[in-house]
Design a protein around this motif. Structure first.
Motif, PDB file in Angstrom:
ATOM      1  N   ARG A  28       4.543   9.111   7.022  1.00 17.62           N
ATOM      2  CA  ARG A  28       3.144   8.719   6.752  1.00 17.62           C
ATOM      3  C   ARG A  28       2.346   8.891   8.042  1.00 17.62           C
ATOM      4  O   ARG A  28       2.819   8.517   9.103  1.00 17.62           O
TER       5      ARG A  28
ATOM      6  N   THR B 265      -4.538   4.612   4.465  1.00 17.52           N
ATOM      7  CA  THR B 265      -4.666   5.739   3.504  1.00 17.52           C
ATOM      8  C   THR B 265      -5.809   5.375   2.554  1.00 17.52           C
ATOM      9  O   THR B 265      -6.145   4.191   2.387  1.00 17.52           O
ATOM     10  N   TRP B 266      -6.318   6.389   1.859  1.00 20.76           N
ATOM     11  CA  TRP B 266      -7.501   6.086   1.032  1.00 20.76           C
ATOM     12  C   TRP B 266      -7.091   5.101  -0.065  1.00 20.76           C
ATOM     13  O   TRP B 266      -7.791   4.169  -0.413  1.00 20.76           O
ATOM     14  N   SER B 267      -5.842   5.207  -0.560  1.00 22.43           N
ATOM     15  CA  SER B 267      -5.466   4.287  -1.652  1.00 22.43           C
ATOM     16  C   SER B 267      -5.445   2.870  -1.099  1.00 22.43           C
ATOM     17  O   SER B 267      -5.869   1.907  -1.740  1.00 22.43           O
TER      18      SER B 267
ATOM     19  N   ASP C  42       0.436   4.354  -2.458  1.00 21.69           N
ATOM     20  CA  ASP C  42       0.216   5.704  -1.913  1.00 21.69           C
ATOM     21  C   ASP C  42       1.312   6.660  -2.424  1.00 21.69           C
ATOM     22  O   ASP C  42       1.034   7.754  -2.915  1.00 21.69           O
TER      23      ASP C  42
ATOM     24  N   ASP D 292       0.822  -1.232   0.000  1.00 21.20           N
ATOM     25  CA  ASP D 292       0.000   0.000   0.000  1.00 21.20           C
ATOM     26  C   ASP D 292       0.845   1.267   0.000  1.00 21.20           C
ATOM     27  O   ASP D 292       0.566   2.182  -0.766  1.00 21.20           O
ATOM     28  N   PRO D 293       1.910   1.363   0.833  1.00 25.14           N
ATOM     29  CA  PRO D 293       2.701   2.606   0.762  1.00 25.14           C
ATOM     30  C   PRO D 293       3.207   2.865  -0.661  1.00 25.14           C
ATOM     31  O   PRO D 293       3.303   4.025  -1.096  1.00 25.14           O
TER      32      PRO D 293
ATOM     33  N   GLY E  64      -0.262   5.295 -10.146  1.00 27.30           N
ATOM     34  CA  GLY E  64      -1.063   4.849  -9.016  1.00 27.30           C
ATOM     35  C   GLY E  64      -2.186   3.919  -9.470  1.00 27.30           C
ATOM     36  O   GLY E  64      -2.367   2.801  -8.956  1.00 27.30           O
TER      37      GLY E  64
END
Lengths: 566, 648, 282, 100
Positions: free
Chosen positions: B521, B526-528, B428, B424-425, B442
């Motif tokens: 962070r 996060t939304w992503s 993001d 995920d990061p 993305g």
């Protein structure tokens, strides 16, 4: 240096060996086949012992070579033909010493490898050469060894030329009467090609002598005196051309290479090793020693053309090698490609390029020598030189396959093996001056991977062919022939420093003679960073804690800067 | 210089940090190379005698190396953050004029991570291999090659200059050639091995040209020297170096232009696929880019190229993964896409380096776990790899099912497991890059995550759930403990690794000085990340619908053009053949013909010409006295005429 | 006593010019005749004519002794030797006109013309003035002067030429002589051979019952036809007798080869003395 | 006035005719005769030169030429007869075995 005549003795011993072999009763002498076989065995043993003794002497000499010393060491000069100023002058600089070492190391290996070649050992389809005498084969080999040592050790241009031409005769007979397939055609082609070159060189040698008589002083052939000769650029161009074409034919540069595949295919594997391993190097050695030193402006004038020819040679040799169906012919074409790289390295006129080229001459001899010898063993077992006749040898004869793989990997310049060091040096040296040539030549290593691995895959891996199923693995004698080469390939690949230290000073002197300097990198890194921690820094820093370490690395970088700028 | 960790949002590039001399345990870093090399030497040179105890040596060496790695790591933790980069020179490799190359080892935060990964996962895989290869006659040679691989890989990550890296680089290529072609009596294995080596070689050309350009520009090839001199170099040069290094990375990490060899590399034994083509070798490309961070920091467009290559490979691998029936090829496709993720992260510059390494380490665990699982299934199903022949193995091989399942959950990124924390990061950071490129990258990453969810669920369902599709000639049961224990350890690793590395920025602080610090962070969600999770769940649903409920036909259905293309690796091989192979063969035949006819023809025709002309001249000797007399007369006349002419 | 040329005074001058031109024309035409004549004998005669005209020129050029030597030695002996050999080879041998070697005549002509042009160029450039006044040694003192010169200045070449002549004579004898390989045929054998040859009686002499008894006139047989056997083959030349070729005349036999001399079938080429059958098989 | 030049010109003409004769004729004897003609032409030139240079050397050389000519004829004809005896032909072209 003791004034013991090292080179003359080393040169004479193989000749003595050859004479002794010559005196043993020949094939026609009476005696049962068993006697005859015993006599042949005796001849081979004499040849082996002689070559080992020569190796010992040369090693003893090499140990005393002092890298920082004068350019030519172990020198001897005697008047030979006073009227023409011809001297029997021998002496070795770094490059010549390394090449002599190479040839004397190769010789015992070749003798061992061609133990029963003369009795039709490694002839395809088992047809033995027409009852040739073992005696003359090994005698010629030893004579060839004398000439090899002579040609590298000569510091008199005339003596060099004599040896340069004399080498052709034993090789001609070794290909012509002991070879296989179209041996006559190949031998004559080889002889005519080299003779043509030789004659051009003769003209240049004579012209050189004539120019040395200008200004009243007595003409001479001594290399040391000739290199101080001041010749006008146009004269230099012509003389350079005379010398260069002879050397370009000898070390097959691209357009003059067609004799090598025929000769290497027609010769016995042992003879092919000598042909490709040493005789070719005489050409490149000549370029490095004579063309660059004596005719600098000539060399600079022709350099772009030679660079183009060498790059073509590299790529052309590789592409044609891929398309070959005969093992020995494929190996021969690979060495055309490698020789292209060597010439490229020489004429790039940077110390990396030329040191790499000289080292490449040595490594190429070991790598391609090993390939030829093992190919010879394969042919002696399966009696065929076609790649398609082999298949799955690895599962039947793992040691043979393993050594063949190492030799193959060496010739495609895998890091960790010797050829990588030299090839990378040549490519780096080329890159600093001619980027385009370097890029094209580097693309050559892909082609190298293709032809070696494709051959290895077609012969060694895959399902076992019925004819190959009973192939015996390498044993005793054959292992002893190949093991030293494989060991050298690995050792020189991991720790090439001793050889490079011998070559480097000689090369820097050649570059000074050839009036060319290394290109300076546009954005040199600050000296402190390039210092890196050499081993002596390690000892000094061990006692101090972190702060002192920083100070130590700064001091070291200062000394390094002086050394690197030399 | 101590970079403050919690700096502003902007990613801060790593200053060229000074390295110190290695002392204490680290001074013996050479051992890291010595152990596997010794193992390889003993096994390969030992010959038949070492057959009985050979594999124990083979396993012992990586374990010893791992132990030394941990010791060195502990010693490194003892140093303050800025003084952790240590260097030691074994000997001067090449010293010609300005081209000075020491064979030096560099032990800093980045290389210690890799050392631990390589030796740790390596040892586990070696233990697994003892069981897996137990009935193979050539086991000794297998372990010899595996140790050789470890030595080369360690040299690659430990080398303190680009030439040592290059030596390790090609050494690893050789080891993969030997191991892919281990069962060399199979022609397909030999062809795959050759293909892998040549594809790597194409990449290596890029890398070596990069090194040459560095030397030509900076006069040195050591990391320190190059990173110190790079700022002063012109933009064009630095971009060129960046692109060349990228080409090298693509070759080794099977990224888009040079990716065709990875799927064929599955011909090798499964431990090889696990170690080399999943955990270590294929990540070497990422290591190269992260190690050359100071270079890439100066060329935004080279970094963009890396990101694009990453994104494209990410989708490429995912699509191929969906269509492959062979379990190993499916996993290979997923490896390709996961490395695409890492490349994407590395391409984002300082913002992404740490996450690339984090994902790399986590990927090392769960992908090795998946491959070992596949290996144990193959081992039990006597070499059957077609998933359409599996089904319902969960009940028969429970431990494999659990370990494979955990790794599966990790890879698709289910929150508590490592995949979620490391992938995920990256998504993001991709979005955070901003601009159209950021958005595109993305979304590609998001779509990739979704497809990963789909094909991994497909693999999971087809293999372990549904009815049995294997006939009774095969009777699979649980793998022996020597194989299951490494799988269990790897499963545990794939569960906790992500959390350990990313939670409260542990890896971030550790790697900060070397690779630069990404913007902090805030919070894990996060939304992503949420969108990615949603996509995964949706993909799970689709896969379940397709493969969970319905009857899986034993023979592969025709499938839509996309699946057909995917089955053919999106025509990767076809392109290679068309563009390179066929013209290459044509060129070879042409040049062989030219050589025989052209150059040789010229020489032979020269010989024929002299022969012919002398034949004609021979006819002048006609035997008639009168024609001789005539030639005498004419000759005489000409001679006298010439003399007169001259005199007059 | 003024020793001077045989012909002196102005009147002599015109006769000398006249003589020169007459002799020049004679010698050139006969020389041309020599190379163009088809039969060798005619060539010999032409050559004789040239030599004689040269002899006269020598006289004009003040070399009377040489003129006589020319006539006696050169024309007399050497030319006669030619005729003698010609007789052996076959007096009727005539060359055919067609030229066998391609382009020989063309190039020969071109070469000749080129040589002519060249030499005339040389003469044109050479400064050859009128001859100096005749002195005794060109007149009747010629012989003494010659002898004096010969035995003083040129004595060594004189000795050499004598050696040359001896070797030449010896050489000719060695080359032309043929050892007798078989036993000398005795009288008995000759008689036996004569009877076996089918014509024991001698051949009719030339000119019997013919108009005149010249050597080459064939005798007449009782039925009035000529008997070719009566004329010596050396003289009879190329008119082949039909009876010698039972299978008819070989075509193209106009070649120099007198068929007649081809030894009739059977008798080996061994040397037997020239019996009545003329034309020995040499 | 008849100057030696006339005689030399004549000798040139005779010499050339002799040379052409040698080339053109096929019968060996006629070739010999042409050679004799050339020799005679040379003699004429010698005598003319003697007259011109007011010395007798030329004439003496002419004698020697005659001697040589005689020797040459003797040996030549001997060779010719031996060839004729073996080959039955006196044509120069028939003796052409010594060729390529």
């Amino acid at each position: 240096m003791s004034n013991f005549p090292w080179l003359t003795v080393a040169g004479a011993i193989p000749l003595v060996g050859a004479v002794v072999i010559g005196m043993t009763p020949g094939r026609s002498a009476p005696g049962s086949p068993a006697d005859r076989r015993a006599r042949d065995l005796l001849v081979k043993q004499i040849a082996l012992v002689t070559s080992l003794v020569t190796l010992g002497i040369i090693i003893a000499m090499a140990v005393q070579y002092n890298t920082g010393g004068p350019r030519f060491q172990f020198t001897q000069t005697y008047q030979w033909i006073p009227q023409f100023g011809v001297h029997y002058a021998v002496g070795v600089d770094g490059i010549a010493l390394v090449l002599i070492l190479m040839s004397v190391v190769l010789m015992p290996v070749v003798v061992l490898a061609s133990w029963n070649d003369v009795e039709g050992g490694s002839n395809p389809a088992g047809e033995p050469p027409a009852r040739r005498s073992v005696k003359s084969y090994f005698a010629m080999m030893l004579v060839l060894e004398t000439m090899m040592i002579g040609v590298f050790a000569a510091t008199d241009v005339f003596l060099f030329y004599v040896f340069f031409e004399a080498m052709l005769i034993p090789m001609y007979f070794m290909i012509g009467s002991f070879g296989v397939g179209q041996r006559q055609y190949a031998a004559v082609k080889f002889l005519l090609y080299s003779l043509l070159g030789g004659l051009l060189m003769l003209v240049a040698v004579i012209a050189l002598y004539v120019y040395s008589t200008h200004g009243g002083h007595q003409g001479t052939f001594l290399f040391t005196q000739l290199s101080h000769l001041s010749l006008s650029p146009t004269v230099q161009k012509w003389l350079f051309l005379g010398f260069f074409i002879a050397f370009a034919i000898k070390a097959p540069l691209w357009p003059f290479h067609t004799w090598l595949p025929d000769a290497a295919t027609a010769a016995q594997p042992g003879a092919a090793v000598l042909l490709v391993g040493v005789l070719d190097k005489v050409g490149t050695f000549g370029m490095l020693r004579y063309c660059l030193d004596l005719f600098p402006s000539g060399a600079h004038f022709f350099t772009p053309l030679i660079i183009v020819l060498s790059v073509i040679g590299v790529l052309y040799g590789a592409v044609v090698a891929i398309g070959q169906r005969d093992i020995k012919r494929l190996i021969a074409y690979t060495s055309v490609s490698h020789m292209g790289l060597i010439t490229l390295g020489i004429f790039v006129m940077t110390s990396q390029g030329q040191t790499g080229a000289t080292l490449y001459m040595v490594n190429h001899a070991f790598a391609t020598g090993a390939l030829f010898i093992i190919a010879g063993f394969m042919i002696s077992r399966r009696r065929s030189t076609l790649i398609s006749d082999y298949g799955g040898v690895q599962s039947v004869a793992p040691i043979l396959a393993g050594t063949f793989l190492i030799a193959g990997l060496a010739s495609l310049a895998l890091p960790g093996l010797s050829t990588f060091v030299s090839e990378f040096l040549v490519l780096v040296g080329t890159f600093t001056r001619y980027e385009a040539a370097a890029i094209l030549a580097t693309a050559g290593i892909i082609l190298a991977a293709i032809y070696i691995l494709w051959m290895y895959q077609r012969t060694m891996t895959g399902p076992i062919k019925p004819e190959v199923a009973k192939m015996p693995d390498l044993k005793g004698r054959e292992l002893w022939a190949v093991a030293p080469l494989i060991a050298l390939i690995i050792v020189l690949g991991v720790y090439p420093k001793p050889i490079i230290d011998i070559i480097n000073p000689a090369v820097t002197k050649t570059l000074v003679e050839a009036h060319s300097t290394n290109p300076v990198p546009p954005h040199p890194a600050p000296a402190a960073a390039t210092a890196g921690t050499t081993s002596d820094v390690r000892h000094r820093a061990r006692a101090s804690h972190v702060a002192q370490a920083q100070a130590a690395s700064k001091r070291v970088s200062v000394t390094l800067r002086q050394r690197s700028s030399a | 210089m101590t970079g403050s960790v919690h700096s502003a949002l902007m990613p801060q590039a790593a200053a060229a940090l000074t390295t110190y001399h290695a002392t204490g345990i680290q001074d013996a870093a050479g051992l890291l190379l010595a152990f596997p090399l010794a193992g390889a030497a003993i096994l390969l040179l030992g010959g038949k005698r070492t057959n009985s105890w050979g594999h124990y040596v083979g396993v012992a060496m990586p374990l010893l190396a791992f132990a030394y790695g941990v010791a060195a790591y502990v010693q490194m933790l003892g140093y303050p953050a800025a003084h952790r980069s240590r260097e030691l020179t074994l000997y001067q490799f090449i010293d010609v004029g300005r081209f000075q190359v020491p064979l030096g080892l560099q032990l800093d935060q980045l290389s210690i991570c890799f050392v631990l990964l390589i030796t740790g996962v390596g040892s586990l895989i070696h233990i697994f291999a003892v069981g897996y290869m137990s009935h193979d006659p050539e086991r000794r040679r297998f372990f010899g090659y595996m140790n050789l691989f470890l030595a080369a890989m360690l040299l690659l990550v430990l080398g303190n200059n680009y030439l040592a890296l290059y030596a390790g680089w090609e050494g690893v290529g050789l080891a993969s050639y030997l191991l892919i072609g281990f069962w060399q009596y199979k022609d397909s294995a030999a062809v795959a091995a050759k293909k892998a080596f040549i594809a790597n070689r194409v990449g290596d050309v890029g890398l070596s040209l990069g090194i040459m350009l560095m030397f030509a520009q900076f006069g040195t090839v050591t990391f320190q020297g190059v990173f110190a001199a790079v700022p002063s170099a012109s933009h064009g040069v630095v971009t060129a170096i960046g692109l060349l290094l990228l080409l090298g990375a693509c070759g080794k990490s099977a990224q888009v232009p040079l990716q065709s060899w990875l799927l064929d590399a599955m011909e090798g034994p499964t431990p090889v696929s696990a170690l080399i083509h999943a955990a270590t070798m294929v990540t070497a490309g990422v290591y190269l880019i992260v190690r050359s961070a100071p270079i890439f920091d100066l060329t935004p467009d080279a970094r963009l190229a890396v990101a694009i290559v990453g994104a494209v490979t990410l989708l490429f691998g995912a699509i191929i993964g969906c269509a492959k029936d062979d379990i190993k090829k499916a996993l290979a496709g997923s490896t390709m896409s996961q490395i695409g993720y890492m490349m994407l992260a590395a391409g984002l510059g300082p913002a992404g380096y740490v996450f690339a390494i984090a994902h790399l380490l986590a990927h090392g665990f769960f992908k090795a776990g998946l491959f070992l699982g596949a290996g144990s299934i193959k081992h039990e199903m006597n070499e059957e790899v077609d998933m359409r022949r599996f089904g319902g193995l969960a009940k028969v091989m429970p431990i494999t099912w659990v370990t494979f399942g955990l790794a599966y959950l990790a890879i698709i990124g289910i929150p508590p497991l490592s995949g979620f924390f490391t992938k995920d990061p990256i998504i993001d950071a991709a979005f955070a890059k901003g601009g159209t490129s950021g958005a595109l990258l993305g979304t590609a990453a998001l779509i990739g995550a979704g497809i990963t969810g789909f094909y991994m669920t497909r693999v999971m369902l087809m293999t372990f759930h549904g009815e049995r599709r294997w006939d009774d000639t095969v009777h699979p049961h649980e793998a022996p403990p020597v194989m299951t224990w490494p799988m269990i350890v790897l499963a545990i690793g794939s569960v906790f690794a992500g959390g350990l590395l990313i939670v409260d920025n542990r890896l971030l602080n550790f790697l900060g000085p070397v690779t630069g610090v990404p913007p902090t962070r805030h919070g894990l969600w996060t939304w992503s990340g949420i969108v990615a999770l949603a996509l995964v769940v949706v993909a799970f649903g689709i896969a379940y619908a397709l493969y969970g409920r319905r009857e899986i036909p034993v023979t592969a259905p025709a499938g839509s053009p996309v699946t057909v293309a995917a089955r053919k690796d999106l025509y990767g091989d076809a392109i290679n053949e068309g563009l390179l192979m066929r013209p290459g063969q044509w060129l070879t035949r042409l040049s062989v013909f030219f050589d025989n006819r052209g150059v040789d023809g010229l020489v032979n025709s020269l010989a024929a010409a002299t022969g012919g002309s002398s034949g004609r001249l021979r006819k002048l000797q006609s035997g008639f006295v009168r024609s001789y007399a005539l030639s005498m007369l004419v000759g005489g006349v000409l001679l006298v005429g010439a003399l007169l002419l001259v005199r007059l | 006593m003024s020793h001077h040329m045989l012909l002196a005074g102005p009147a002599a001058e015109t006769t000398r010019v006249l003589a020169y031109w007459v002799l020049a024309v004679i010698s050139v035409t006969s020389a041309l005749g020599m190379i163009l004549a088809r039969r060798a004998v005619h060539c010999a005669m032409m050559l004789a004519l040239v030599m004689l005209s040269l002899a006269v020129m020598y006289v004009e050029l003040g070399a009377p002794f040489l003129a006589f030597v020319q006539v006696i030695v050169y024309t007399g002996a050497v030319l006669m030797l030619f005729l003698f050999v010609l007789m052996i080879v076959g007096i009727t041998a005539a060359d055919s006109i067609i030229e066998t070697i391609r382009g020989q005549r063309l190039w020969a002509a071109l070469g000749g013309i080129a040589l002519l042009v060249l030499l005339s160029l040389v003469i044109g450039h050479a400064a050859i003035g009128p001859s100096p006044p005749a002195t005794a040694k060109f007149g009747n003192g010629n012989l003494n002067a010659l002898a004096q010169l010969l035995f003083t200045k040129y004595v060594f070449p004189f000795e050499l030429t004598s050696a040359l002549l001896i070797t030449a004579a010896l050489g000719a004898m060695v080359l032309a002589h043929r050892e007798r390989t078989g036993p000398k045929p005795t009288q008995r054998e000759l008689a036996a051979r004569r009877i076996a040859s089918g014509r024991p009686t001698p051949l009719p002499g030339p000119g019997t019952y013919a108009q005149h008894n010249a050597v080459d006139m064939p005798a007449l047989l009782p039925d009035g036809t000529q008997s070719s056997l009566s004329v010596s083959p050396v003289l009879s030349g190329p008119t082949p007798d039909v009876s010698d070729y039972p299978e008819g005349l070989p075509e193209g036999s106009s070649e120099a080869e007198p068929a007649r001399l081809a030894s009739p079938a059977g008798s080996a080429g061994s040397a037997d003395s020239g019996g009545q059958e003329a034309g020995d098989q040499w | 006035m008849v100057s030696p030049a006339h005689f030399i010109a004549l000798s040139v003409i005779l010499f050339v005719i002799g040379a052409v004769g040698v080339l053109v004729r096929r019968n060996a004897i006629v070739v010999f005769m042409c050679v004799e003609l050339m020799l005679n032409a040379a003699n004429l030139a010698f005598v003319a030169f003697a007259r011109m240079h007011n010395g007798l050397d030329g004439q003496l050389i002419a004698f020697f030429v005659m001697v040589v000519a005689a020797a040459e004829v003797v040996v030549g004809l001997a060779i010719l007869t031996s060839i004729f005896r073996a080959r039955r032909s006196a044509s120069v072209d028939d003796a052409n075995l010594m060729k390529y």
